[in-house]
Design an enzyme around this catalytic site. Structure first.
Site, mmCIF file in Angstrom:
data_model
loop_
_atom_site.group_PDB
_atom_site.id
_atom_site.type_symbol
_atom_site.label_atom_id
_atom_site.label_comp_id
_atom_site.label_asym_id
_atom_site.label_seq_id
_atom_site.Cartn_x
_atom_site.Cartn_y
_atom_site.Cartn_z
ATOM 1 N N ASP A 26 -9.322 -2.110 2.095
ATOM 2 C CA ASP A 26 -9.072 -1.506 3.406
ATOM 3 C C ASP A 26 -10.125 -1.930 4.433
ATOM 4 O O ASP A 26 -9.990 -1.616 5.623
ATOM 5 C CB ASP A 26 -9.056 0.021 3.281
ATOM 6 C CG ASP A 26 -7.940 0.500 2.362
ATOM 7 O OD1 ASP A 26 -6.893 -0.164 2.327
ATOM 8 O OD2 ASP A 26 -8.132 1.522 1.665
ATOM 9 N N ASP A 64 0.826 -1.205 0.000
ATOM 10 C CA ASP A 64 0.000 0.000 0.000
ATOM 11 C C ASP A 64 0.861 1.256 0.000
ATOM 12 O O ASP A 64 0.582 2.222 -0.727
ATOM 13 C CB ASP A 64 -0.916 -0.018 1.229
ATOM 14 C CG ASP A 64 -2.301 0.518 0.918
ATOM 15 O OD1 ASP A 64 -2.679 0.517 -0.260
ATOM 16 O OD2 ASP A 64 -3.012 0.925 1.856
#
Length: 360
Positions: free
Chosen positions: A253, A199
């Site tokens: 997420d 990420d």
């Protein structure tokens, strides 16, 4: 049931009253993780389980897919890429809606009706997808749910409405958290650590992640209005040509940390809730996501949510376990189906070794 209703009400509430998007993001994500985790508590093990090797490969495979999408959007017509991919994902979303609602619809029918299987015409073979026709068998409740599920998918496909997008996205998230098991704490640590780096790299070091998120018109993210719907309608009535402004949160997420939260809930269940790691990791997730929103608003720039969420969930569990003197026990925790699979694999390997010796 109450948590499901609350999630449904929260999803449609912005059509009635304005909710600041920062609050809406945290509430939606937290409630989805909470509901998905409790849905994972059931007699039979999750349908899919991840191994150490799977966890190690996941960020690499994810990077290849992400960069591939970036190249597609850069060198192919955007409408064509979205037509092909979003249509497929929308169809999967309709099936996800069906699976999420099925436990509640089943309660309206007798046991006999629930188990009655209807054989429908097979799905023809699809080049590069399936070599043979796929048999299509549905129970009565599943068949009835197909109509509203497909209607929702068609609504999204034709309008790209943000409510339809969120309904499909929430269904994906709930089904993912419910159906996939990380199997062990070690596997979870490997996966989260890998995606922590993934990420950060794709958000901070390249424009790839943000570009794909903005261009990919599919229910792979949740959308939250940055202003009231009344203001949006007024702007549209005044002839404004700019698209409505939405904040977004990728399903990864929600689902990836949600898998870890669900794992710790199942750990608590195996110990008859003598421990309470679920509460620690859940509030760790809420804190990590809240920090993401705060930093994003402060710097006015996209943030890799896992940069804040991964340390929050791992450290809260580690600290809780250390305080209880159970760190080693938690670190070596494996779910029953993983232990059974490893024993079966070991037995099969021993049997094969014995046969090889006999041949010699």
């Amino acid at each position: 049931m109450k948590a499901h209703v609350l999630l449904l009400v929260l999803s449609v509430l912005p059509t009635v009253v304005y909710i600041p998007y920062s609050v809406s993001v945290v509430l939606h994500a937290a409630l989805t993780v909470y509901v998905g985790s409790w849905r994972s508590i059931k007699a039979e093990p999750p349908q899919e389980s991840m191994t150490h090797k799977d966890a190690m490969k996941f960020p690499i495979v994810g990077s290849c897919v992400l960069f591939g999408l970036f190249l597609c959007f850069r060198y192919l017509p955007k409408w064509l890429v979205n037509l092909l991919l979003s249509g497929y994902i929308t169809l999967l979303g309709a099936f996800a809606i069906n699976a999420v609602a099925l436990p509640f619809v089943n309660q309206l029918f007798s046991k006999a009706t629930q188990k009655k299987v209807l054989k429908l015409p097979s799905i023809p073979a699809i080049p590069f997808v399936s070599k043979e026709p796929t048999p299509l068998e549905l129970t009565v409740p599943e068949l009835l749910l197909c109509f509203p599920s497909l209607a929702l998918g068609v609504w999204y496909a034709y309008t790209k409405n943000w409510l339809a997008n969120n309904a499909l996205g929430l269904a994906f998230s709930l089904l993912g958290i419910e159906s996939v098991s990380l199997g062990s704490f070690k596997t979870a640590a490997i996966l989260l650590s890998g995606l922590f780096v993934y990420d950060i790299f794709w958000v901070f070091c390249t424009p790839v992640m943000v570009s794909v998120a903005k261009n990919f018109e599919a229910p792979i993210k949740l959308l939250f209005p940055r202003e009231s719907l009344r203001a949006m309608r007024a702007a549209a009535a005044a002839g404004a040509t700019a698209k409505p402004n939405f904040a977004m949160l990728g399903l990864g997420d929600i689902v990836i940390p949600g898998l870890f939260v669900a794992l710790m809930l199942r750990y608590d269940a195996e110990t008859n809730f003598k421990s309470n790691y679920f509460q620690s990791v859940f509030w760790g997730y809420v804190g990590g996501l809240g920090t993401t929103i705060f930093v994003m608003n402060y710097f006015k720039a996209a943030q890799p949510a896992l940069l804040y969420i991964v340390p929050a969930v791992l450290l809260t569990v580690a600290a809780h376990a250390a305080l209880r003197g159970e760190f080693g026990q938690v670190w070596h925790f494996q779910e029953d189906h993983v232990v059974q699979q490893e024993a079966a694999d070991a037995a099969a390997a021993a049997g094969k070794e014995g046969e090889d010796k006999k041949e010699l």
